[in-house]
Enzyme design. Structure first.
Site, PDB file in Angstrom:
ATOM      1  N   GLU A  19      36.659  30.234 -29.464  1.00 24.22           N
ATOM      2  CA  GLU A  19      35.766  29.070 -29.512  1.00 24.22           C
ATOM      3  C   GLU A  19      36.376  27.907 -28.725  1.00 24.22           C
ATOM      4  O   GLU A  19      36.457  26.786 -29.213  1.00 24.22           O
ATOM      5  CB  GLU A  19      35.454  28.693 -30.969  1.00 24.22           C
ATOM      6  CG  GLU A  19      34.719  29.803 -31.698  1.00 24.22           C
ATOM      7  CD  GLU A  19      34.249  29.434 -33.107  1.00 24.22           C
ATOM      8  OE1 GLU A  19      34.809  28.495 -33.694  1.00 24.22           O
ATOM      9  OE2 GLU A  19      33.314  30.092 -33.605  1.00 24.22           O
ATOM     10  N   GLU A  47      30.748  36.947 -33.503  1.00 14.95           N
ATOM     11  CA  GLU A  47      30.864  36.652 -34.936  1.00 14.95           C
ATOM     12  C   GLU A  47      29.474  36.408 -35.495  1.00 14.95           C
ATOM     13  O   GLU A  47      28.893  35.340 -35.262  1.00 14.95           O
ATOM     14  CB  GLU A  47      31.737  35.411 -35.184  1.00 14.95           C
ATOM     15  CG  GLU A  47      33.186  35.593 -34.821  1.00 14.95           C
ATOM     16  CD  GLU A  47      34.051  34.394 -35.220  1.00 14.95           C
ATOM     17  OE1 GLU A  47      33.589  33.535 -35.992  1.00 14.95           O
ATOM     18  OE2 GLU A  47      35.195  34.329 -34.725  1.00 14.95           O
TER      19      GLU A  47
END
Ligand SMILES: *[C@@H]1O[C@H](CO)[C@@H](O)[C@H](O)[C@H]1NC(C)=O
Ligand SMILES: *[C@@H]1O[C@H](CO)[C@@H](O)[C@H](O)[C@H]1NC(C)=O
Ligand SMILES: *[C@@H]1O[C@H](CO)[C@@H](O)[C@H](O)[C@H]1NC(C)=O
Length: 652
Positions: free
Chosen positions: A196, A273
């Site tokens: 991220e 995810e």
């Protein structure tokens, strides 16, 4: 009735024999290419594949259970397993590595190659998320705490001090992983770098991403390199044409998948995810996510169609001191500091203890419905029943006050952080508690002031007696003794005391796993003052609860309920097991706050403030015979340790 049964058996046998295993389907005629993202569908060795992956962190599941969890993943129809790699566990001291039996407290969890080989044996491909930063609600986002001893380091950037350590680590890790790549006959089909990254400075430091990529290439990594970001944040966390971009989310599936398609036209779409649940903070309520909600978004992803990694398939446990913390403000390290619980159950598809949940069956049904390339699946392993062992009576005790002088000591003019103590071969202290001791005269009404904030909690003892308040309910976090109050002060005594011993017992409650990188633990933000005057020349003692230390404790005294069991103490009892050990949960709801240690291994933290009230104790940590149960209780103890078969939560 009989005939129908026989026909059914025949039919299912025929069907089964028509299906191939994953590895037969994708490698039967030799391997000429790995995973490719050149077309709208992934191809593996030239054949289309949809990736159905589930996250299992090997460092959150006891090694003996790895195979069982992987079989359960495969039995639900998944064809891949994903794991992060925790740098802090594999390099516990600078330049010292542990890939299983390397001598660190977590050594049994670190047999990384065994995990990858087991996955392959269980007919699963492997996705590796190598970091170096992993977040993962794990202590310090996977960074080793000894990096905090470096002054000119800038984390998650092309900063040369940081990259020197990253390079050294990757040059050790990546050659190990390179051997297990799909095109070399192994299981790994994809490698993610960073995590991220768009969230950090909008991902501006592309030099950093390029350096990570170069380290991968230089170490013989040939499979697909990927990045993962929330699609709504744009493409800042990746470099087009050098990484394959994947997305993390748990809602607005179609919109997020459309974003991914627009960012990478003509390429496959993958969710790295898809959050099956969420994690818990101490002092809040237990997070749950309804199966209907999980199912609806999961179906949208498969229908789209996109490949997916379900985060988590099984969350597992933050054993030891390894739970992380969130900083819910991102601007101020301390006021919104929120430590994460020991359990990482995540309300995932399997529970922390490996039980099937409704989400498991939902995923199994949906993968069977949408997978265009079905393969042969194993039977679902039967569950093993847990046992509520009889309560263990506390038999012996030692006060922390008695233990402190037996610890190694470190002399310092100003109080310093635990990382800056010259212990552990120059690596400082990573986890646990640190005690600051001073012998001094105190007048009646002496006022202690800690300048700055405590990282993260402090218990104050005067001549061994606790004078700071108890931390038993969520509202107590606002009292003296936690990170929440800046320049906190406390009255120490009502009488004049000559040569009094003042102890400040400071706890590291888990380092923030994303957003803040300079976060030493202990008392380091300013002076410790008495009546406005700074106090100097402290003795510092690391209280790390390493196995060798706990096992060597020798000053045990007989426990009595009538003793003052309202100050920090270490308690001991025996769990006698007369047959094969079984999984259980330790019920700590009538204790207050501390850690449970089983046969020398720190199982994890407990805290009455909840939501978690019980600690998962897997059978592999127990032996047939006598098991030593040790509890370090910071406040008020119970007189026994209880066991239950299922987890208990208390909401705030
Ligand atoms: C394989 O994927 C391509 C697009 O990437 C598609 O055109 C083709 O129909 C697929 N083949 C099968 C057998 O699904
Ligand atoms: C805490 O004390 C320091 C040093 O005395 C001072 O600079 C700071 O403003 C104080 N903060 C608060 C919130 O009082
Ligand atoms: C905790 O204490 C309460 C009140 O004494 C009691 O009712 C309860 O059974 C105890 N629970 C455990 C797990 O010891």
């Amino acid at each position: 009735m009989c005939i129908r049964v026989i026909v059914l058996i025949l039919f299912s046998t025929l069907c089964a024999s028509a299906l191939q295993t994953n590895y037969d389907l994708y490698t039967a005629n030799g391997i000429s290419s790995g995973l490719s993202v050149d077309r709208p569908d992934f191809t593996l060795n030239g054949k289309n594949i949809s990736i159905y992956s589930g996250a299992i962190h090997y460092f959150r599941v006891p090694r003996v259970y790895w195979r069982n969890r992987l079989t359960k993943l495969r039995a639900a129809g998944f064809n891949a397993v994903e794991t992060y790699i925790p740098w802090n566990l594999h390099e516990p001291q600078s330049g010292v590595y542990d890939f299983g039996n390397g001598g660190s407290e977590m050594e049994d969890f670190l047999h990384l190659e065994t995990f990858i080989e087991l996955a392959q044996r269980e007919d699963l491909f492997v996705i590796i998320r190598a970091g170096p930063f992993i977040c993962a609600e794990f202590e310090y986002g996977g960074f080793p705490s000894w990096l905090l001893r470096e002054r000119d380091i800038a984390f998650r950037s092309s900063n040369s001090v940081y990259m020197q350590y990253v390079s050294r680590w990757f040059n050790v890790l990546l050659p190990i992983l390179a051997k297990h790549q799909f095109t070399k006959g192994g299981a790994i089909i994809m490698f993610q770098v960073e995590n991220e990254f768009a969230q950090k400075d909008k991902g501006n430091d592309k030099t950093y991403l390029n350096e990570l990529r170069q380290l991968m290439l230089d170490n013989g990594i040939v499979e697909i390199l990927s990045t993962a970001d929330n699609p709504w944040r744009g493409v800042g966390g990746t470099i087009r044409d050098e990484f394959f971009m994947t997305g993390n989310f748990d809602s607005d599936a179609i919109q997020n998948l459309d974003y991914l398609r627009s960012y990478q036209p003509g390429k496959p779409i993958m969710v790295m995810e898809y959050w099956s649940g969420w994690f818990d903070y101490w002092g809040t309520s237990h997070q749950t996510k309804a199966v209907e909600e999980f199912e609806e978004i999961f179906e949208q992803i498969l229908w789209y169609p996109a490949s997916v990694n379900v985060y988590m398939f099984i969350g597992g446990t933050n054993f030891g001191f390894l739970s992380g913390a969130e900083n819910l403000a991102f601007d101020d390290l301390n006021t919104k500091f929120s430590p994460i619980t020991t359990s990482y159950d995540y309300t995932a598809l399997l529970t922390e203890a490996g039980d099937y949940t409704d989400k498991y069956y939902a995923a199994q049904r949906l993968i069977a419905k949408y997978n265009p390339f079905p393969t042969l699946l194993p039977e679902m392993p039967a569950l093993v029943h847990r046992k509520a062992y009889s309560s263990v009576a506390v038999q012996e005790q030692i006060t922390l006050y008695e233990v402190i002088p037996t610890l190694p000591s470190f002399v310092t003019y100003h109080p310093v952080s635990m990382e800056n103590m010259d212990i552990n071969n120059g690596n400082g202290q990573s986890y646990g508690y640190v005690v600051y001791r001073k012998t001094l005269d105190l007048d009646a009404n002496s006022l202690l002031k800690i300048v700055g904030r405590v990282c993260d909690t402090v218990i104050v003892l005067v001549n061994g007696k606790r004078v700071s308040p108890v931390l038993a309910k969520a509202a107590d976090l606002n009292n003296f003794g936690t990170w929440r109050t800046e320049n906190s002060s406390l009255k120490l005594t009502d009488e004049d005391l000559r040569d009094a011993t003042l102890d400040l017992v400071v706890e590291n409650w888990g380092r923030v796993n994303v957003g803040v990188y300079y976060q030493p633990k202990g008392l380091w933000q300013g002076d410790i003052e008495i009546n406005g005057e700074p106090v100097h020349d402290w003795l510092m003692y690391p209280l790390e609860f390493k196995k060798s230390w706990t096992d060597s404790l020798s000053q045990w005294k007989t426990f009595a309920v009538s003793d003052n069991n309202d100050e920090p103490k270490i308690y001991r009892g025996n769990l006698e097991i007369s047959d094969t050990p079984r999984d259980t949960y330790v019920d700590m709801e009538n204790w207050t706050k501390g850690i449970v240690i089983v046969n020398g291994f720190v199982l994890g933290r407990y805290a009455r403030i909840g939501p978690q009230q019980t600690l998962y104790l897997p059978a592999p940590f127990l032996i047939e015979g006598s098991n030593q149960i040790v509890v370090f209780e910071e406040f008020t103890s119970d007189s026994e340790v209880k066991f239950v078969t299922d987890p208990l939560y208390k909401n705030n």
